[in-house]
Scaffold this active site. Structure first.
Site, PDB file in Angstrom:
ATOM      1  N   GLY A 230      -8.540   5.222   2.453  1.00 36.22           N
ATOM      2  CA  GLY A 230      -8.027   4.379   3.558  1.00 36.22           C
ATOM      3  C   GLY A 230      -7.451   3.210   3.040  1.00 36.22           C
ATOM      4  O   GLY A 230      -7.672   2.708   2.105  1.00 36.22           O
ATOM      5  N   THR A 231      -6.857   2.514   4.150  1.00 36.08           N
ATOM      6  CA  THR A 231      -5.967   1.086   3.888  1.00 36.08           C
ATOM      7  C   THR A 231      -7.221  -0.016   3.100  1.00 36.08           C
ATOM      8  O   THR A 231      -6.505  -0.829   2.527  1.00 36.08           O
ATOM      9  CB  THR A 231      -5.245   0.710   4.974  1.00 36.08           C
ATOM     10  OG1 THR A 231      -5.971   0.773   6.048  1.00 36.08           O
ATOM     11  CG2 THR A 231      -3.959   1.837   5.225  1.00 36.08           C
TER      12      THR A 231
ATOM     13  N   LYS B 151      38.714  15.296 -13.145  1.00 41.06           N
ATOM     14  CA  LYS B 151      37.444  15.094 -13.814  1.00 41.06           C
ATOM     15  C   LYS B 151      37.372  14.492 -15.196  1.00 41.06           C
ATOM     16  O   LYS B 151      38.218  15.055 -15.946  1.00 41.06           O
ATOM     17  CB  LYS B 151      36.675  16.620 -13.848  1.00 41.06           C
ATOM     18  CG  LYS B 151      35.278  16.368 -14.159  1.00 41.06           C
ATOM     19  CD  LYS B 151      34.674  17.775 -15.012  1.00 41.06           C
ATOM     20  CE  LYS B 151      35.242  17.685 -16.511  1.00 41.06           C
ATOM     21  NZ  LYS B 151      34.922  18.818 -17.226  1.00 41.06           N
TER      22      LYS B 151
ATOM     23  N   ASN C 198      54.598  11.784 -14.984  1.00 42.56           N
ATOM     24  CA  ASN C 198      54.805  12.546 -13.764  1.00 42.56           C
ATOM     25  C   ASN C 198      54.076  13.930 -13.818  1.00 42.56           C
ATOM     26  O   ASN C 198      54.429  14.584 -14.792  1.00 42.56           O
ATOM     27  CB  ASN C 198      56.332  12.789 -13.337  1.00 42.56           C
ATOM     28  CG  ASN C 198      56.382  13.397 -11.978  1.00 42.56           C
ATOM     29  OD1 ASN C 198      56.232  12.799 -10.881  1.00 42.56           O
ATOM     30  ND2 ASN C 198      56.496  14.751 -12.053  1.00 42.56           N
TER      31      ASN C 198
ATOM     32  N   ARG D 244       2.266  13.950   6.418  1.00 41.64           N
ATOM     33  CA  ARG D 244       3.256  14.335   7.572  1.00 41.64           C
ATOM     34  C   ARG D 244       4.574  14.377   7.268  1.00 41.64           C
ATOM     35  O   ARG D 244       5.263  14.878   8.003  1.00 41.64           O
ATOM     36  CB  ARG D 244       2.933  13.101   8.685  1.00 41.64           C
ATOM     37  CG  ARG D 244       1.445  13.145   9.298  1.00 41.64           C
ATOM     38  CD  ARG D 244       1.270  11.920  10.103  1.00 41.64           C
ATOM     39  NE  ARG D 244       0.801  10.728   9.356  1.00 41.64           N
ATOM     40  CZ  ARG D 244       0.529   9.514   9.815  1.00 41.64           C
ATOM     41  NH1 ARG D 244       0.581   9.166  11.081  1.00 41.64           N
ATOM     42  NH2 ARG D 244       0.023   8.516   9.006  1.00 41.64           N
TER      43      ARG D 244
ATOM     44  N   LEU E 205       0.847  -1.105   0.106  1.00 45.47           N
ATOM     45  CA  LEU E 205       0.153   0.088  -0.092  1.00 45.47           C
ATOM     46  C   LEU E 205       0.864   1.216   0.030  1.00 45.47           C
ATOM     47  O   LEU E 205       1.608   1.448   1.043  1.00 45.47           O
ATOM     48  CB  LEU E 205      -0.827  -0.068   1.080  1.00 45.47           C
ATOM     49  CG  LEU E 205      -1.551  -1.371   1.474  1.00 45.47           C
ATOM     50  CD1 LEU E 205      -2.594  -1.138   2.761  1.00 45.47           C
ATOM     51  CD2 LEU E 205      -2.430  -1.693   0.321  1.00 45.47           C
ATOM     52  N   ALA E 206       0.696   2.133  -1.060  1.00 43.75           N
ATOM     53  CA  ALA E 206       1.691   3.153  -1.039  1.00 43.75           C
ATOM     54  C   ALA E 206       0.973   4.459  -1.776  1.00 43.75           C
ATOM     55  O   ALA E 206       1.464   5.262  -2.431  1.00 43.75           O
ATOM     56  CB  ALA E 206       2.834   2.847  -2.223  1.00 43.75           C
ATOM     57  N   ALA E 207      -0.250   4.524  -1.581  1.00 40.76           N
ATOM     58  CA  ALA E 207      -1.287   5.461  -2.233  1.00 40.76           C
ATOM     59  C   ALA E 207      -1.626   6.578  -1.270  1.00 40.76           C
ATOM     60  O   ALA E 207      -2.236   7.599  -1.800  1.00 40.76           O
ATOM     61  CB  ALA E 207      -2.572   4.962  -2.747  1.00 40.76           C
TER      62      ALA E 207
HETATM   63  C1  UD1 Z   1      -1.242   1.965   9.524  1.00 40.99           C
HETATM   64  C2  UD1 Z   1      -2.213   0.916  10.242  1.00 40.99           C
HETATM   65  C3  UD1 Z   1      -1.804   0.879  11.692  1.00 40.99           C
HETATM   66  C4  UD1 Z   1      -0.321   0.181  11.771  1.00 40.99           C
HETATM   67  C5  UD1 Z   1       0.591   1.148  10.793  1.00 40.99           C
HETATM   68  C6  UD1 Z   1       1.776   0.384  10.844  1.00 40.99           C
HETATM   69  C7  UD1 Z   1      -4.482   1.392   9.302  1.00 40.99           C
HETATM   70  C8  UD1 Z   1      -5.755   2.112   9.342  1.00 40.99           C
HETATM   71  N1  UD1 Z   1      -3.633   1.691  10.402  1.00 40.99           N
HETATM   72  O1  UD1 Z   1      -1.303   3.298  10.166  1.00 40.99           O
HETATM   73  O2  UD1 Z   1      -2.526   0.003  12.453  1.00 40.99           O
HETATM   74  O3  UD1 Z   1       0.048   0.086  13.186  1.00 40.99           O
HETATM   75  O4  UD1 Z   1      -0.110   1.446   9.617  1.00 40.99           O
HETATM   76  O5  UD1 Z   1       2.922   1.191  10.168  1.00 40.99           O
HETATM   77  O6  UD1 Z   1      -4.147   0.610   8.281  1.00 40.99           O
HETATM   78  N2  UD1 Z   1      -2.251   4.053   2.078  1.00 40.99           N
HETATM   79  C9  UD1 Z   1      -3.047   3.896   0.835  1.00 40.99           C
HETATM   80  N3  UD1 Z   1      -4.203   4.469   0.735  1.00 40.99           N
HETATM   81  C10 UD1 Z   1      -4.963   5.167   1.548  1.00 40.99           C
HETATM   82  C11 UD1 Z   1      -4.417   5.137   2.995  1.00 40.99           C
HETATM   83  C12 UD1 Z   1      -3.065   4.660   3.100  1.00 40.99           C
HETATM   84  O7  UD1 Z   1      -2.156   3.161  -0.040  1.00 40.99           O
HETATM   85  O8  UD1 Z   1      -6.132   5.471   1.226  1.00 40.99           O
HETATM   86  C13 UD1 Z   1      -0.867   3.384   2.380  1.00 40.99           C
HETATM   87  C14 UD1 Z   1       0.100   4.483   2.808  1.00 40.99           C
HETATM   88  O9  UD1 Z   1       0.548   4.958   1.402  1.00 40.99           O
HETATM   89  C15 UD1 Z   1       0.982   3.815   3.737  1.00 40.99           C
HETATM   90  C16 UD1 Z   1       0.143   2.578   4.209  1.00 40.99           C
HETATM   91  O10 UD1 Z   1      -0.948   2.681   3.329  1.00 40.99           O
HETATM   92  O11 UD1 Z   1       1.964   3.192   2.951  1.00 40.99           O
HETATM   93  C17 UD1 Z   1      -0.445   3.018   5.691  1.00 40.99           C
HETATM   94  O12 UD1 Z   1      -1.147   4.048   5.713  1.00 40.99           O
HETATM   95  P1  UD1 Z   1      -0.732   5.353   6.806  1.00 40.99           P
HETATM   96  O13 UD1 Z   1      -1.439   6.182   6.722  1.00 40.99           O
HETATM   97  O14 UD1 Z   1       0.666   5.402   6.790  1.00 40.99           O
HETATM   98  O15 UD1 Z   1      -1.114   4.433   8.055  1.00 40.99           O
HETATM   99  P2  UD1 Z   1      -0.744   4.486   9.637  1.00 40.99           P
HETATM  100  O16 UD1 Z   1      -1.373   5.776  10.249  1.00 40.99           O
HETATM  101  O17 UD1 Z   1       0.894   4.523   9.737  1.00 40.99           O
HETATM  102 CA    CA Z   2       2.500   4.560   8.194  1.00 38.76          CA
END
Ligand code: UD1
Ligand code: CA
Length: 469
Positions: free
Chosen positions: A86-87, A365, A391, A23, A16-18
């Site tokens: 959200g995740t 260089k 030299n 922060r 998950l990287a979206a």
């Molecule tokens: C999340 C977990 C938390 C855990 C922590 C570990 C959830 C709700 N919480 O919190 O329980 O302890 O990771 O590091 O999952 N992302 C998406 N799409 C979204 C939101 C997030 O792809 O809509 C990706 C983010 O890019 C990130 C990852 O999901 O790589 C986690 O999201 P982040 O917002 O960092 O969650 P945390 O608050 O760290």
């Molecule tokens: Ca995180």
């Protein structure tokens, strides 16, 4: 550095990287921030590959999709999440890419670069060894981390065993929560694919409106579906990078791991606290790193070298038995037995032959120096091709820039360049030729001849060419 295991072909991994990564307060997308020289998004991809997972889907957002693809290319496939809802929504976007849910889905966040392959292998083994297991969470016990999800368990049983997982409670859902250590969610999970596909779309939004993947722990527990959490060995694996302070904490842990890796592989590091080695660097056996050494980017150091004290070596290749002291090398190539420094600067495309000696205040260089050539004292060698056994006297300058264009200086094997010679490029000094101290060489000097003065003119040589002049 990770060991590879047998491929697990019936599993798919989702990274998950979206998220917005707000922060970080950065113009750079979070997955492209670096720790130990490597983009954060590379860590989970390398980790999952090291666990034998052959198919990985990375969930990207509209603002970072191109940047992430530029780093990972076709090592993975991609799923777009149109909005960071959200995740759980991110996982749903990944599932939508798959023709059908695989038996095993490994899901992890893209921002936890310290999770180790060994831990994820344990997680997979635990999950797959229990028939009917729906969700297994990789947790970290006794962690002080207020921004992580906290694992809730049924109370400890009378015989002292820890109770079953009942929920993951997110930081946002526990305002005013007392600070203190807790078992936390590392953000790495195994799921039964069909179970996940059935439930991920029906999560109730949190008060913030976000769809938390972690809500599935309570969903499973409430339905009596099998959910468990297994703790990792090292608490620092749980550190997620949400802000710059956590990025530096990750860097510190990685640096320690990398230094220990090289020490275990026969490299002496006299002061690990001041030694910084990027993840892509390689170092040969019996090389010694003295205090204050930074090895970065795609750098490879051979065996029996002595580097430092105080040297920065970036994107450079150094062969065996070289010595570099208090110098700065970027994009340089050193053959074996070269000595550099103190206080020299080798810039991109400095290609240094075997046994060359570059002393203090030498800048090189885009130049090739043949074997055994020496430039012991302050000088500038740029856009030049210098033979073997030459030299270069103190204060020599290849005057390569006429204010508009750069020009090449070439010097043949065995030439002797007198101190303070200015070589006005384009110019050639022949093999075995010599220049006098303070010469300003504007015309080519034929092989074995001697040029002196301003502008330099050919004069007889006491040693070699008196008869012919
Ligand atoms: C999340 C977990 C938390 C855990 C922590 C570990 C959830 C709700 N919480 O919190 O329980 O302890 O990771 O590091 O999952 N992302 C998406 N799409 C979204 C939101 C997030 O792809 O809509 C990706 C983010 O890019 C990130 C990852 O999901 O790589 C986690 O999201 P982040 O917002 O960092 O969650 P945390 O608050 O760290
Ligand atoms: Ca995180």
């Amino acid at each position: 550095m990770a060991n590879h295991t047998a491929p697990i072909t019936d599993a798919v991994a989702v990274i998950l990287a979206a998220g917005r990564g707000s922060r970080m307060r950065s113009r750079t997308p979070k997955p492209l921030h670096r720790a130990a020289g490597m983009e954060l998004i590379r860590f989970p991809v390398d980790l999952l590959a090291a666990c034998g997972i052959t198919r990985t889907v990375v969930v990207t957002g509209p603002d970072n999709a191109d940047a992430i693809a530029s780093v990972l290319d076709d090592r993975v496939t991609y799923a777009g999440q149109p909005e960071p809802k959200g995740t759980a929504d991110a996982v749903a976007c990944a599932l939508a890419q798959l023709p059908e849910p695989p038996p095993l889905l490994v899901v992890m966040a893209g921002d936890t670069p310290l999770v180790r392959a060994e831990s994820v292998r344990n997680l997979i083994n635990e999950h797959t060894s229990v028939p009917g297991r729906r969700m297994t969470i990789l947790s970290a016990p006794d962690v002080f981390a207020d921004d992580l999800g906290r694992i809730e368990r049924a109370s400890v049983t009378s015989d002292g065993r820890v109770g079953a997982v009942s929920a993951i409670v997110e930081a946002a859902s526990r305002p005013g929560f007392a600070h203190g250590p807790a078992e936390v969610n590392t953000g790495v999970y195994c799921f039964s694919g069909p179970w996940l596909a059935e439930h991920v779309g029906s999560i109730t939004p949190a008060p913030s409106g976000e769809l938390y993947l972690t809500a599935l722990a309570a969903r499973a527990a409430d339905r009596g579906d099998d959910v468990a959490a297994i703790p990792i060995a090292l608490a620092d694996e749980a550190i997620g990078v949400n802000n710059r302070e956590q990025l530096s904490a990750v860097e510190t842990v990685l640096r320690d791991r990398i230094n220990r890796h090289w020490m275990a592989n026969g490299v002496t590091i006299s002061d690990p606290a001041t030694t910084y080695i990027d993840g892509d660097v390689s170092i040969g056996m019996d090389t010694v790193l003295l205090p204050g050494v930074i090895l970065s980017g795609q750098t490879a150091i051979g065996e029996d070298c002595r580097i430092g004290p105080y040297s920065v070596i970036a994107d450079s290749r150094i062969a065996d038995r070289c010595r570099v002291a208090a110098s700065f090398l970027e994009g340089a190539q050193l053959s074996s037995d070269v000595t550099v420094g103190p206080y020299s600067h080798l810039r991109p495309d400095a290609s240094i032959g075997a046994g060359v000696h570059l002393g203090n205040f030498v800048e090189v260089k885009n130049s090739t120096l043949g074997s055994g050539t020496a430039a012991g004292h302050f000088c500038y060698l740029g856009d030049s091709s210098i033979g073997a056994g030459v030299n270069i006297g103190a204060g020599t300058v290849t005057c390569n820039y006429d204010g508009v264009d750069k020009h090449v200086t070439s010097i043949g094997d065995g030439a002797f360049i007198g101190s303070d010679t200015m070589l006005i490029a384009p110019v050639h000094v022949g093999a075995g030729a010599a220049t006098g101290a303070g010469a300003v060489v504007t015309n080519d000097v034929p092989d074995a001849r001697r040029a002196v003065g301003i502008p330099a003119r050919l004069v007889p040589r006491k040693d070699k060419d008196r008869e012919s002049n």
